[in-house]
Enzyme design. Structure first.
Site, PDB file in Angstrom:
ATOM      1  N   HIS A   1     -26.774  11.683 -28.665  1.00 54.52           N
ATOM      2  CA  HIS A   1     -25.559  10.782 -28.080  1.00 54.52           C
ATOM      3  C   HIS A   1     -24.340  11.450 -28.131  1.00 54.52           C
ATOM      4  O   HIS A   1     -23.408  10.855 -27.883  1.00 54.52           O
ATOM      5  CB  HIS A   1     -25.679   9.597 -28.814  1.00 54.52           C
ATOM      6  CG  HIS A   1     -26.701   8.479 -28.509  1.00 54.52           C
ATOM      7  ND1 HIS A   1     -27.825   8.973 -27.545  1.00 54.52           N
ATOM      8  CD2 HIS A   1     -26.505   7.323 -28.432  1.00 54.52           C
ATOM      9  CE1 HIS A   1     -28.104   7.758 -27.412  1.00 54.52           C
ATOM     10  NE2 HIS A   1     -27.786   6.691 -27.924  1.00 54.52           N
TER      11      HIS A   1
ATOM     12  N   HIS B   1     -42.238   6.016 -30.783  1.00 54.66           N
ATOM     13  CA  HIS B   1     -40.775   6.553 -30.929  1.00 54.66           C
ATOM     14  C   HIS B   1     -40.112   5.045 -31.240  1.00 54.66           C
ATOM     15  O   HIS B   1     -39.846   4.301 -30.655  1.00 54.66           O
ATOM     16  CB  HIS B   1     -40.472   7.050 -29.798  1.00 54.66           C
ATOM     17  CG  HIS B   1     -38.917   7.374 -29.720  1.00 54.66           C
ATOM     18  ND1 HIS B   1     -38.174   8.394 -30.374  1.00 54.66           N
ATOM     19  CD2 HIS B   1     -37.958   6.558 -28.800  1.00 54.66           C
ATOM     20  CE1 HIS B   1     -36.927   8.052 -30.129  1.00 54.66           C
ATOM     21  NE2 HIS B   1     -36.662   7.093 -29.272  1.00 54.66           N
TER      22      HIS B   1
ATOM     23  N   ASN C   1     -28.983  -8.880 -27.728  1.00 57.85           N
ATOM     24  CA  ASN C   1     -28.958  -7.582 -27.093  1.00 57.85           C
ATOM     25  C   ASN C   1     -27.179  -7.353 -26.682  1.00 57.85           C
ATOM     26  O   ASN C   1     -26.988  -6.433 -26.117  1.00 57.85           O
ATOM     27  CB  ASN C   1     -29.623  -7.348 -25.839  1.00 57.85           C
ATOM     28  CG  ASN C   1     -30.986  -7.162 -26.226  1.00 57.85           C
ATOM     29  OD1 ASN C   1     -31.354  -6.565 -27.344  1.00 57.85           O
ATOM     30  ND2 ASN C   1     -31.882  -7.727 -25.312  1.00 57.85           N
TER      31      ASN C   1
ATOM     32  N   GLU D   1     -35.163   8.932 -34.638  1.00 53.38           N
ATOM     33  CA  GLU D   1     -33.885   9.341 -34.581  1.00 53.38           C
ATOM     34  C   GLU D   1     -33.445   9.811 -36.035  1.00 53.38           C
ATOM     35  O   GLU D   1     -33.560   8.960 -36.816  1.00 53.38           O
ATOM     36  CB  GLU D   1     -33.058   8.412 -33.865  1.00 53.38           C
ATOM     37  CG  GLU D   1     -31.532   8.409 -34.177  1.00 53.38           C
ATOM     38  CD  GLU D   1     -31.029   7.476 -35.505  1.00 53.38           C
ATOM     39  OE1 GLU D   1     -29.940   8.066 -35.986  1.00 53.38           O
ATOM     40  OE2 GLU D   1     -31.628   6.505 -35.510  1.00 53.38           O
TER      41      GLU D   1
ATOM     42  N   LYS E   1     -16.617  -4.666 -15.259  1.00 49.96           N
ATOM     43  CA  LYS E   1     -17.117  -3.423 -15.232  1.00 49.96           C
ATOM     44  C   LYS E   1     -16.610  -2.352 -14.505  1.00 49.96           C
ATOM     45  O   LYS E   1     -16.087  -1.330 -14.809  1.00 49.96           O
ATOM     46  CB  LYS E   1     -18.655  -3.439 -14.894  1.00 49.96           C
ATOM     47  CG  LYS E   1     -19.203  -2.064 -14.942  1.00 49.96           C
ATOM     48  CD  LYS E   1     -20.641  -2.178 -14.288  1.00 49.96           C
ATOM     49  CE  LYS E   1     -21.272  -0.674 -14.094  1.00 49.96           C
ATOM     50  NZ  LYS E   1     -21.693  -0.216 -15.542  1.00 49.96           N
TER      51      LYS E   1
HETATM   52  N1  GLN Z   1     -39.197   7.378 -23.493  1.00 47.96           N
HETATM   53  C1  GLN Z   1     -37.852   6.814 -23.450  1.00 47.96           C
HETATM   54  C2  GLN Z   1     -36.796   7.741 -23.011  1.00 47.96           C
HETATM   55  O1  GLN Z   1     -37.078   8.874 -23.357  1.00 47.96           O
HETATM   56  C3  GLN Z   1     -37.351   6.301 -24.793  1.00 47.96           C
HETATM   57  C4  GLN Z   1     -36.119   5.594 -24.867  1.00 47.96           C
HETATM   58  C5  GLN Z   1     -35.417   4.751 -25.936  1.00 47.96           C
HETATM   59  O2  GLN Z   1     -35.874   5.259 -26.843  1.00 47.96           O
HETATM   60  N2  GLN Z   1     -34.735   3.835 -25.960  1.00 47.96           N
HETATM   61  O3  GLN Z   1     -36.003   7.356 -22.193  1.00 47.96           O
HETATM   62 ZN    ZN Z   2     -34.796   6.419 -28.569  1.00 49.62          ZN
END
Ligand code: GLN
Ligand code: ZN
Length: 766
Positions: free
Chosen positions: A696, A643, A120, A667, A20
């Site tokens: 992003h 979310h 992951n 998203e 890294k």
């Molecule tokens: N609540 C988290 C943030 O706003 C959600 C992050 C995510 O969806 N990975 O960072």
């Molecule tokens: Zn997110």
């Protein structure tokens, strides 16, 4: 004689995350290419020496990568999309082009990044549009020689041709691309064989998924062709991450000299496999879990090995980890602060090597009386009976769950009325997903507190001050539902792992996520309970700073589970429900403290899907159940949000609707609003906020484009169900981008309200 031990791949990042650091210095121009390459070769050397010292007879090579092994595979076969640059005339990796493919450049988008099966780890997605193939790097031979010079014989590993093709997009060209790709593999085999390589490993994890007969046919023809290479090394066909199931009848007859099977996830398949196992071929049994951090159960592993030994014989039985060890941290050695009672229960990559060597030796002896076996069983017995692991109060609460705990008091239409009169929000309410920028100051403050330089009080004052500033900012921007900014969290899972009973955190348990990015998953070792409130302190403070509704922010049960190393002695469903109960208590506590909007994030819901589609319904049932258990304890007037981001929602849409959250933010901007198409075909969730800003990208969206996006959405979703928010949290962005973007978002929402309401009035008048 001990059985042969081998590995399928080893962690690449180094004991102190050297990779890294080297990559980041190289990208900043502080390290030359030569220096970077020599750090890479140093890391390989350490990994091989370590494996040999721990007693591994045949370590992997070509498992190392400076960024990603799929990217390396693309270089090997010369599949470089022309937009990144031209291939040189000699076969050699051009590092400038290599990193451009990984990270992009001004005006050049990088390859897409996606999850490696159900891990992951993220790989770069091959682009097959105009792919052509040629043998384009000598990395495997060069690395094999490197190990040879240390006196170590290795087994080069590659992605098998079908897995490589199946990882990329589009899929339509597969049949056309397979023969020329296999030709390159044959050249490679010949090159390796001439060098003296005896075994190569071809990774075909897709064989552990459901394959249509056309693909099984493709496997048959491709491997028949590969096997004709002259000369060639022996082929070890590596399958992992699950069972072969019906694919075995085809796989069995492919022309390999050895096969690796996942002895952890597919142990139940061993008897039928052995019943038809071809004579004179190698069986590699992956009995040590390459995906988790628990000490191996020798009784289980040795029983499996014994069973296999009886059929294939000791000359043909190999012992390995179930998969590459890439997915576990490197070593326990540097964990000085871990609970001493728990340490003996664990095995990271290095400790797993020791287990492999021990198992290989024990398997050919009278192991039942061997002190090493007995010592292993004693530790497992201690783990099992430890009061740290089983908490009776958690078990009895879990046993007393009843269906009403999984249901809100009333259905959404009734809740909606209660929420309207409690929250007084305008149509098209604006909000964010939770986090605000984690500035260097925030990270420094946390480090000072963790190192003891700052007192608890100093740190808390700092966080409160950040919250105060971010509330003022949101007020001045005119957002409708505010957040506290998540400044107290390094990471949305680690934060809860630190506060819940049943987790431990490591100091150095880093695992590569992609390129230079590493994560440090918490370890969930026992029954989970919540002995203190986790978020109330900060959210209550935030609420004192504003009259507007504040959204409480929690990470959902499935996401906590998926982004941790989870105990292997209890079903995932039970673990998820335990987590859900802790979150339920937190949710109810927030409600009692007057918080009227609560968001429970589940970005990992989709990635938890099993590799086999036939197992999806069972998973989705408990995953949705866990979310509902966490969120159903509140009154009608309390608004529950969730979310999700960066995944295909299409095939789990019904499950998303079944969560029965009042509001779902997803998203959408990043994926070009393709989400909206779903709404025309499927039932809608209650209220929905498709992201209008791709967080992003450093680009600031204009008022006009957000406004247009909202009008577009309002055609698919009734405007009184629509929310306005970014794609995801703002943690990685800077205020320079956040402030103007949110200002534009609020302005666009205002304009859209006018337009849409005017239209509605018109409709009514007409
Ligand atoms: N609540 C988290 C943030 O706003 C959600 C992050 C995510 O969806 N990975 O960072
Ligand atoms: Zn997110």
């Amino acid at each position: 004689m001990a059985l042969l031990t081998h590995t399928l791949g080893y962690p690449r990042i180094g004991t102190r995350r050297e990779l890294k650091k080297a990559l980041e210095s190289f990208w900043e121009g502080k390290l030359s290419q030569q220096e970077l390459l020599s750090i890479g070769s140093q890391l390989r050397k350490e990994a091989w020496l370590e494996q040999t010292q721990q007693g591994i007879a045949l370590p992997a090579s070509n498992d190392f990568s400076l960024y990603d092994h799929v990217l390396d595979a693309l270089w090997l076969v010369g599949a470089i999309p022309p937009r990144f640059g031209q291939l040189a005339s000699e076969p050699k990796i051009d590092w400038e082009v290599y990193f451009r493919m990984a990270r992009g450049a001004p005006g050049v988008a990088p390859l897409e990044l996606t999850k490696w099966f159900d891990t992951n780890y993220h790989y770069l997605v091959p682009e097959w549009h105009d792919a052509r193939f040629c043998l384009c790097s000598h990395k495997p031979v060069e690395e094999w020689r490197e190990a040879r010079q240390l006196g170590i014989e290795t087994k080069p590993v590659f992605l098998g041709p079908l897995t490589l093709l199946l990882l990329g997009k589009p899929q339509e060209r597969l049949a056309e691309l397979l023969p020329p790709l296999c030709t390159v593999y044959r050249q490679l085999f010949a090159e390796l064989a001439r060098e003296g390589v005896r075994w190569v490993q071809l990774d075909e994890p897709f064989l552990c998924t459901e394959l249509p007969s056309s693909l099984l046919e493709a496997y048959r023809s491709a491997y028949a062709f590969l096997a004709e290479a002259e000369p060639r090394p022996n082929l070890l066909l590596a399958t992992y991450f699950g069972e072969l199931a019906g694919n075995w009848t085809v796989v069995r007859d492919l022309p390999w000299e050895g096969i690796h099977v996942d002895g952890v996830r597919a142990a139940h398949e061993l008897p039928p496999l052995l019943a038809t196992f071809p004579k004179g071929k190698v069986l590699s049994l992956g009995v040590v879990d390459g995906r988790n951090v628990w000490k191996n159960d020798y009784a289980r592993s040795l029983a499996l090995l014994e069973e296999a030994l009886g059929v294939v014989g000791e000359n043909y039985l190999w012992v390995g980890p179930s998969s590459s060890l890439l997915h576990v941290p490197l070593s326990l050695e540097k964990e000085t602060k871990l609970d001493r009672q728990i340490v003996p229960w664990l095995a990271f990559a290095r400790e797993k090597l020791g287990e492999l060597a021990e198992l290989a030796d024990l398997a050919t002896r009278a192991w039942k009386q061997d002190p090493r076996f007995l010592a292993n069983q004693e530790i497992l017995r201690q783990r099992k009976s430890s009061p740290l692991v089983t908490r009776p109060e958690v078990r009895s609460r879990l046993a007393s769950l009843n269906p009403s705990l999984f249901r809100r008091k009333n259905p959404y239409p009734i809740r909606r009325l209660a929420q309207r009169s409690s929250l007084h929000l305008p149509p098209l309410p604006t909000t964010t997903i939770g986090s605000f920028p984690q500035t260097p100051e925030v990270r420094k403050a946390r480090a000072k507190w963790k190192s003891g330089e700052w007192s608890q009080k100093e740190y808390e004052t700092f966080v409160e001050n950040e919250i105060k500033k971010v509330i003022e900012l949101q007020e001045s921007l005119g957002l409708d539902v505010l957040v506290h900014g998540e400044f107290e969290r390094t990471d949305m899972v680690e934060y809860f792992g630190e506060l819940l009973e049943g987790f431990v955190l490591t100091e150095n348990g880093w695992v590569q996520s992609y390129g230079s990015r590493c994560v440090k998953p918490p370890i969930l070792y026992g029954d989970v309970s919540r002995s203190r409130s986790m978020t109330l302190r900060w959210i209550r403070y935030a609420q004192t700073q504003t009259q507007k509704p504040l959204k409480g922010m929690l990470t959902g049960p499935i996401t906590i589970l998926r982004w941790s190393f989870v105990r292997d002695d209890l079903g995932e469903k039970e673990v998820a429900y335990q987590l859900a109960l802790c979150l339920r208590d937190e949710v109810c506590e927030l409600e009692s403290a007057g918080i009227r909007v609560i968001q429970v994030d589940e970005p990992a819901l989709r990635e938890g899907l099993p590799l086999r589609k036939s197992q999806w319904p069972a998973y989705l049932e408990w995953a949705v159940g866990a979310f509902r258990l966490a969120t159903s304890g509140v009154e009608d007037r309390t608004q529950i949000h969730t979310h999700m981001c960066y995944s295909d929602f299409g095939d789990i849409w019904q499950a998303i609707v079944d969560l029965d959250a009042d509001v779902i933010s997803l998203e959408a901007a990043r994926s070009g609003f393709s989400l909206l198409e779903l709404f025309t075909r499927f039932p809608l969730p209650n209220e929905i906020g498709p992201g209008v800003w791709d967080v992003h990208s450093p680009r600031i969206p204009t008022v006009e484009e957000i406004y247009q996006a909202l009008l577009h959405m309002a055609r698919a979703v009734s405007p009184d169900r629509l929310w306005v928010n970014p794609d995801c949290g703002l943690k990685t962005r800077s205020y320079k981008e956040v402030v103007p973007s949110l200002r534009n978002m609020v302005e666009a929402a205002r304009k859209a309200r006018e337009t849409l309401l005017a239209k509605k009035d018109l409709e009514r008048a007409g």
